[in-house]
Design a protein around this motif. Structure first.
Motif, PDB file in Angstrom:
ATOM      1  N   MET A   1     -10.623  15.631  17.743  1.00 59.49           N
ATOM      2  CA  MET A   1     -11.166  16.888  17.304  1.00 59.49           C
ATOM      3  C   MET A   1     -10.734  18.028  18.210  1.00 59.49           C
ATOM      4  O   MET A   1     -10.914  19.167  17.854  1.00 59.49           O
ATOM      5  CB  MET A   1     -12.687  16.820  17.250  1.00 59.49           C
ATOM      6  N   ARG A   2     -10.236  17.705  19.342  1.00 61.34           N
ATOM      7  CA  ARG A   2      -9.772  18.721  20.293  1.00 61.34           C
ATOM      8  C   ARG A   2     -10.874  19.720  20.626  1.00 61.34           C
ATOM      9  O   ARG A   2     -10.684  20.925  20.536  1.00 61.34           O
ATOM     10  CB  ARG A   2      -8.528  19.423  19.757  1.00 61.34           C
ATOM     11  N   LEU A   3     -12.024  19.201  21.001  1.00 65.89           N
ATOM     12  CA  LEU A   3     -13.139  20.057  21.369  1.00 65.89           C
ATOM     13  C   LEU A   3     -12.797  20.983  22.526  1.00 65.89           C
ATOM     14  O   LEU A   3     -13.379  22.051  22.656  1.00 65.89           O
ATOM     15  CB  LEU A   3     -14.361  19.207  21.714  1.00 65.89           C
ATOM     16  N   ASP A   4     -11.829  20.569  23.325  1.00 63.95           N
ATOM     17  CA  ASP A   4     -11.407  21.401  24.444  1.00 63.95           C
ATOM     18  C   ASP A   4     -10.459  22.525  24.007  1.00 63.95           C
ATOM     19  O   ASP A   4     -10.217  23.464  24.744  1.00 63.95           O
ATOM     20  CB  ASP A   4     -10.733  20.548  25.522  1.00 63.95           C
ATOM     21  N   LYS A   5      -9.938  22.449  22.795  1.00 62.13           N
ATOM     22  CA  LYS A   5      -8.962  23.434  22.310  1.00 62.13           C
ATOM     23  C   LYS A   5      -9.485  24.295  21.162  1.00 62.13           C
ATOM     24  O   LYS A   5      -8.973  25.381  20.929  1.00 62.13           O
ATOM     25  CB  LYS A   5      -7.691  22.721  21.813  1.00 62.13           C
ATOM     26  N   VAL A   6     -10.473  23.803  20.420  1.00 56.40           N
ATOM     27  CA  VAL A   6     -10.974  24.513  19.248  1.00 56.40           C
ATOM     28  C   VAL A   6     -12.450  24.828  19.465  1.00 56.40           C
ATOM     29  O   VAL A   6     -13.224  23.974  19.879  1.00 56.40           O
ATOM     30  CB  VAL A   6     -10.812  23.653  17.972  1.00 56.40           C
ATOM     31  N   SER A   7     -12.817  26.056  19.172  1.00 59.95           N
ATOM     32  CA  SER A   7     -14.211  26.466  19.302  1.00 59.95           C
ATOM     33  C   SER A   7     -14.893  26.316  17.940  1.00 59.95           C
ATOM     34  O   SER A   7     -14.682  27.118  17.036  1.00 59.95           O
ATOM     35  CB  SER A   7     -14.285  27.924  19.761  1.00 59.95           C
ATOM     36  N   SER A  56      -8.933  -6.678  15.537  1.00 59.55           N
ATOM     37  CA  SER A  56      -8.911  -7.619  16.656  1.00 59.55           C
ATOM     38  C   SER A  56      -9.591  -6.937  17.845  1.00 59.55           C
ATOM     39  O   SER A  56      -9.827  -5.728  17.828  1.00 59.55           O
ATOM     40  CB  SER A  56      -7.470  -7.970  17.019  1.00 59.55           C
ATOM     41  N   GLU A  57      -9.877  -7.713  18.884  1.00 62.41           N
ATOM     42  CA  GLU A  57     -10.467  -7.114  20.087  1.00 62.41           C
ATOM     43  C   GLU A  57      -9.536  -6.042  20.655  1.00 62.41           C
ATOM     44  O   GLU A  57      -9.993  -5.001  21.127  1.00 62.41           O
ATOM     45  CB  GLU A  57     -10.744  -8.189  21.143  1.00 62.41           C
ATOM     46  N   ARG A  58      -8.251  -6.285  20.597  1.00 64.96           N
ATOM     47  CA  ARG A  58      -7.267  -5.318  21.110  1.00 64.96           C
ATOM     48  C   ARG A  58      -7.313  -4.023  20.300  1.00 64.96           C
ATOM     49  O   ARG A  58      -7.232  -2.924  20.855  1.00 64.96           O
ATOM     50  CB  ARG A  58      -5.857  -5.927  21.078  1.00 64.96           C
ATOM     51  N   GLU A  59      -7.433  -4.126  19.001  1.00 66.18           N
ATOM     52  CA  GLU A  59      -7.492  -2.929  18.153  1.00 66.18           C
ATOM     53  C   GLU A  59      -8.769  -2.120  18.417  1.00 66.18           C
ATOM     54  O   GLU A  59      -8.732  -0.894  18.464  1.00 66.18           O
ATOM     55  CB  GLU A  59      -7.380  -3.309  16.680  1.00 66.18           C
ATOM     56  N   VAL A  60      -9.873  -2.816  18.622  1.00 66.22           N
ATOM     57  CA  VAL A  60     -11.120  -2.129  18.968  1.00 66.22           C
ATOM     58  C   VAL A  60     -10.943  -1.393  20.290  1.00 66.22           C
ATOM     59  O   VAL A  60     -11.349  -0.235  20.437  1.00 66.22           O
ATOM     60  CB  VAL A  60     -12.308  -3.115  19.041  1.00 66.22           C
ATOM     61  N   ILE A  66      -8.413   5.699  22.339  1.00 66.20           N
ATOM     62  CA  ILE A  66      -7.895   6.881  21.650  1.00 66.20           C
ATOM     63  C   ILE A  66      -8.990   7.917  21.438  1.00 66.20           C
ATOM     64  O   ILE A  66      -8.782   9.107  21.615  1.00 66.20           O
ATOM     65  CB  ILE A  66      -7.252   6.487  20.306  1.00 66.20           C
ATOM     66  N   TYR A  67     -10.194   7.446  21.065  1.00 66.12           N
ATOM     67  CA  TYR A  67     -11.275   8.368  20.715  1.00 66.12           C
ATOM     68  C   TYR A  67     -12.357   8.485  21.786  1.00 66.12           C
ATOM     69  O   TYR A  67     -13.416   9.057  21.532  1.00 66.12           O
ATOM     70  CB  TYR A  67     -11.896   7.953  19.373  1.00 66.12           C
ATOM     71  N   ALA A  68     -12.083   8.009  22.980  1.00 60.30           N
ATOM     72  CA  ALA A  68     -13.079   8.037  24.060  1.00 60.30           C
ATOM     73  C   ALA A  68     -13.613   9.445  24.315  1.00 60.30           C
ATOM     74  O   ALA A  68     -14.820   9.639  24.473  1.00 60.30           O
ATOM     75  CB  ALA A  68     -12.492   7.450  25.339  1.00 60.30           C
ATOM     76  N   HIS A  69     -12.726  10.418  24.345  1.00 58.91           N
ATOM     77  CA  HIS A  69     -13.144  11.804  24.605  1.00 58.91           C
ATOM     78  C   HIS A  69     -14.088  12.299  23.504  1.00 58.91           C
ATOM     79  O   HIS A  69     -15.115  12.914  23.780  1.00 58.91           O
ATOM     80  CB  HIS A  69     -11.923  12.712  24.729  1.00 58.91           C
ATOM     81  N   ASP A  70     -13.731  12.043  22.253  1.00 52.46           N
ATOM     82  CA  ASP A  70     -14.573  12.461  21.134  1.00 52.46           C
ATOM     83  C   ASP A  70     -15.919  11.742  21.158  1.00 52.46           C
ATOM     84  O   ASP A  70     -16.963  12.354  20.949  1.00 52.46           O
ATOM     85  CB  ASP A  70     -13.889  12.199  19.794  1.00 52.46           C
ATOM     86  N   TYR A  76     -21.527   9.704  20.916  1.00 53.12           N
ATOM     87  CA  TYR A  76     -21.459   8.386  20.275  1.00 53.12           C
ATOM     88  C   TYR A  76     -21.108   7.329  21.310  1.00 53.12           C
ATOM     89  O   TYR A  76     -20.396   7.609  22.271  1.00 53.12           O
ATOM     90  CB  TYR A  76     -20.399   8.371  19.177  1.00 53.12           C
ATOM     91  N   GLU A  77     -21.592   6.127  21.077  1.00 56.63           N
ATOM     92  CA  GLU A  77     -21.227   5.009  21.946  1.00 56.63           C
ATOM     93  C   GLU A  77     -19.873   4.466  21.503  1.00 56.63           C
ATOM     94  O   GLU A  77     -19.481   4.616  20.352  1.00 56.63           O
ATOM     95  CB  GLU A  77     -22.281   3.897  21.845  1.00 56.63           C
ATOM     96  N   ILE A  78     -19.199   3.817  22.440  1.00 51.01           N
ATOM     97  CA  ILE A  78     -17.938   3.193  22.085  1.00 51.01           C
ATOM     98  C   ILE A  78     -18.204   2.074  21.091  1.00 51.01           C
ATOM     99  O   ILE A  78     -19.321   1.553  20.981  1.00 51.01           O
ATOM    100  CB  ILE A  78     -17.189   2.651  23.329  1.00 51.01           C
ATOM    101  N   VAL A  79     -17.184   1.705  20.344  1.00 44.97           N
ATOM    102  CA  VAL A  79     -17.306   0.650  19.338  1.00 44.97           C
ATOM    103  C   VAL A  79     -17.499  -0.690  20.037  1.00 44.97           C
ATOM    104  O   VAL A  79     -16.728  -1.028  20.938  1.00 44.97           O
ATOM    105  CB  VAL A  79     -16.036   0.617  18.452  1.00 44.97           C
ATOM    106  N   LYS A  80     -18.529  -1.409  19.624  1.00 43.34           N
ATOM    107  CA  LYS A  80     -18.783  -2.744  20.174  1.00 43.34           C
ATOM    108  C   LYS A  80     -18.803  -3.735  19.031  1.00 43.34           C
ATOM    109  O   LYS A  80     -19.802  -3.873  18.340  1.00 43.34           O
ATOM    110  CB  LYS A  80     -20.124  -2.768  20.908  1.00 43.34           C
ATOM    111  N   ALA A  81     -17.682  -4.366  18.804  1.00 47.77           N
ATOM    112  CA  ALA A  81     -17.584  -5.252  17.659  1.00 47.77           C
ATOM    113  C   ALA A  81     -17.599  -6.728  18.028  1.00 47.77           C
ATOM    114  O   ALA A  81     -17.777  -7.573  17.192  1.00 47.77           O
ATOM    115  CB  ALA A  81     -16.318  -4.938  16.864  1.00 47.77           C
TER     116      ALA A  81
END
Length: 82
Positions: A1-7, A56-60, A66-70, A76-81
């Motif tokens: 979402m680029r929260l750091d770039k878009v207001s 797969s665990e690797r894909e999670v 990739i989306y940690a910042h968002d 939101y919590e990280i995906v725990k599958a």
């Protein structure tokens, strides 16, 4: 979402969609009622089950990286599958 770039003026959440939509419609002076979940009958996403089935665990791990910042910025919590 680029929260750091878009207001953004507003970022809604699916978890509070009905309340967020109501607030936004009021703010823009739109006299339309947002349809509530029971009228639309959204089917449950079963997202966690789909993650377990298709990722797969690797894909999670990749999605989390990739989306940690968002996830952090939006509370939101990280995906725990697994």
């Amino acid at each position: 979402m680029r929260l750091d770039k878009v207001s953004y003026d507003f970022i809604g959440r699916f978890e509070t969609l009905e309340q967020d939509a109501k607030m936004l419609l009021t703010k823009i002076e739109c006299d339309v009622e947002f349809p509530i979940q029971s009228k639309i009958q959204f089917a449950p996403t079963n997202a966690n089950e789909k993650i377990k089935k298709y990722y797969s665990e690797r894909e999670v791990e990749l999605v989390n990286n990739i989306y940690a910042h968002d996830f952090d910025a939006l509370g939101y919590e990280i995906v725990k599958a697994f």
